[in-house]
Design a protein around this motif. Sequence first.
Motif, PDB file in Angstrom:
ATOM      1  N   LEU A  47      -3.941 -13.097   5.283  1.00  0.00           N
ATOM      2  CA  LEU A  47      -5.139 -12.791   6.282  1.00  0.00           C
ATOM      3  C   LEU A  47      -4.789 -11.486   6.873  1.00  0.00           C
ATOM      4  O   LEU A  47      -3.922 -11.036   7.360  1.00  0.00           O
ATOM      5  N   VAL A  48      -5.782 -10.443   6.559  1.00  0.00           N
ATOM      6  CA  VAL A  48      -5.724  -9.038   7.129  1.00  0.00           C
ATOM      7  C   VAL A  48      -6.118  -8.908   8.607  1.00  0.00           C
ATOM      8  O   VAL A  48      -5.657  -8.314   9.385  1.00  0.00           O
ATOM      9  N   ALA A  49      -7.389  -9.469   8.651  1.00  0.00           N
ATOM     10  CA  ALA A  49      -8.091  -9.261   9.990  1.00  0.00           C
ATOM     11  C   ALA A  49      -9.183 -10.477  10.384  1.00  0.00           C
ATOM     12  O   ALA A  49      -9.392 -10.984   9.316  1.00  0.00           O
ATOM     13  N   SER A  50      -9.220 -10.825  11.434  1.00  0.00           N
ATOM     14  CA  SER A  50     -10.272 -11.833  11.919  1.00  0.00           C
ATOM     15  C   SER A  50     -11.088 -11.517  13.208  1.00  0.00           C
ATOM     16  O   SER A  50     -10.412 -10.705  13.889  1.00  0.00           O
ATOM     17  N   SER A  62       0.671  -5.401   9.343  1.00  0.00           N
ATOM     18  CA  SER A  62       0.889  -4.240   8.132  1.00  0.00           C
ATOM     19  C   SER A  62      -0.450  -3.234   8.332  1.00  0.00           C
ATOM     20  O   SER A  62      -0.350  -2.096   7.787  1.00  0.00           O
ATOM     21  N   VAL A  63      -1.353  -3.792   8.971  1.00  0.00           N
ATOM     22  CA  VAL A  63      -2.833  -3.059   8.925  1.00  0.00           C
ATOM     23  C   VAL A  63      -3.164  -2.342  10.200  1.00  0.00           C
ATOM     24  O   VAL A  63      -4.180  -1.771  10.547  1.00  0.00           O
ATOM     25  N   LYS A  64      -2.495  -2.921  11.418  1.00  0.00           N
ATOM     26  CA  LYS A  64      -2.756  -2.717  12.671  1.00  0.00           C
ATOM     27  C   LYS A  64      -2.842  -1.128  12.783  1.00  0.00           C
ATOM     28  O   LYS A  64      -1.880  -0.352  12.403  1.00  0.00           O
ATOM     29  N   MET A  82     -11.413   0.625   6.447  1.00  0.00           N
ATOM     30  CA  MET A  82      -9.869   0.682   6.183  1.00  0.00           C
ATOM     31  C   MET A  82      -9.646   2.316   5.998  1.00  0.00           C
ATOM     32  O   MET A  82     -10.282   2.773   5.219  1.00  0.00           O
ATOM     33  N   ASN A  83      -8.712   2.590   6.760  1.00  0.00           N
ATOM     34  CA  ASN A  83      -8.235   3.910   7.101  1.00  0.00           C
ATOM     35  C   ASN A  83      -6.935   4.358   6.582  1.00  0.00           C
ATOM     36  O   ASN A  83      -6.081   3.170   6.950  1.00  0.00           O
ATOM     37  N   ASP A  89      -1.809  -1.487  -0.044  1.00  0.00           N
ATOM     38  CA  ASP A  89      -3.056  -2.011   0.485  1.00  0.00           C
ATOM     39  C   ASP A  89      -3.786  -2.350  -0.822  1.00  0.00           C
ATOM     40  O   ASP A  89      -4.934  -3.142  -0.788  1.00  0.00           O
ATOM     41  N   THR A  90      -3.200  -2.039  -2.066  1.00  0.00           N
ATOM     42  CA  THR A  90      -4.084  -2.569  -3.145  1.00  0.00           C
ATOM     43  C   THR A  90      -3.957  -4.128  -3.537  1.00  0.00           C
ATOM     44  O   THR A  90      -3.066  -4.474  -3.379  1.00  0.00           O
ATOM     45  N   ALA A  91      -5.301  -4.614  -3.547  1.00  0.00           N
ATOM     46  CA  ALA A  91      -5.433  -6.099  -3.554  1.00  0.00           C
ATOM     47  C   ALA A  91      -7.056  -6.230  -3.798  1.00  0.00           C
ATOM     48  O   ALA A  91      -7.715  -5.515  -3.726  1.00  0.00           O
ATOM     49  N   VAL A  92      -7.152  -7.607  -4.118  1.00  0.00           N
ATOM     50  CA  VAL A  92      -8.575  -8.183  -3.965  1.00  0.00           C
ATOM     51  C   VAL A  92      -8.653  -8.632  -2.530  1.00  0.00           C
ATOM     52  O   VAL A  92      -7.875  -9.283  -1.985  1.00  0.00           O
TER      53      VAL A  92
END
Length: 118
Positions: A47-50, A62-64, A82-83, A89-92
């Motif tokens: 889960l990256v973001a919700s 990792s993405v904050k 995404m900045n 960050d490479t992924a589906v």
Amino acid sequence: QVQLVESGGGSVQVGGSLRLSCAASGSSLRLYRLGWYRQAPGKQRELVASIPVIGITNFADSVKGRFTISRDNVKNMVYLQMNNLKPEDTAVYYCAAKTQLSDLYDSWGQGTLVTVSS
């Protein structure tokens, strides 16, 4: 159940930006908690973001500070900005939704590939 379709993936160099979009149909997104997941080759989906129906957004450590999630309940869309992208960050990337009564995300898009190259 809501149907989800992602778009906006692609190839970008390190430090670049992309905005992923997720279009919903079949139900209003205002009823759902929404999330963006990703799965890199050989790794588990994470889960990256919700973003809840109402409340505070959450991000993986990792993405904050680099990613932002937003929703437009009128357009029935959810976005992931995404900045400062990194090779890791490479992924589906997958859009997901769940109702407030559900424990798990139970509606998923087909995914969109993001590739970050150095």
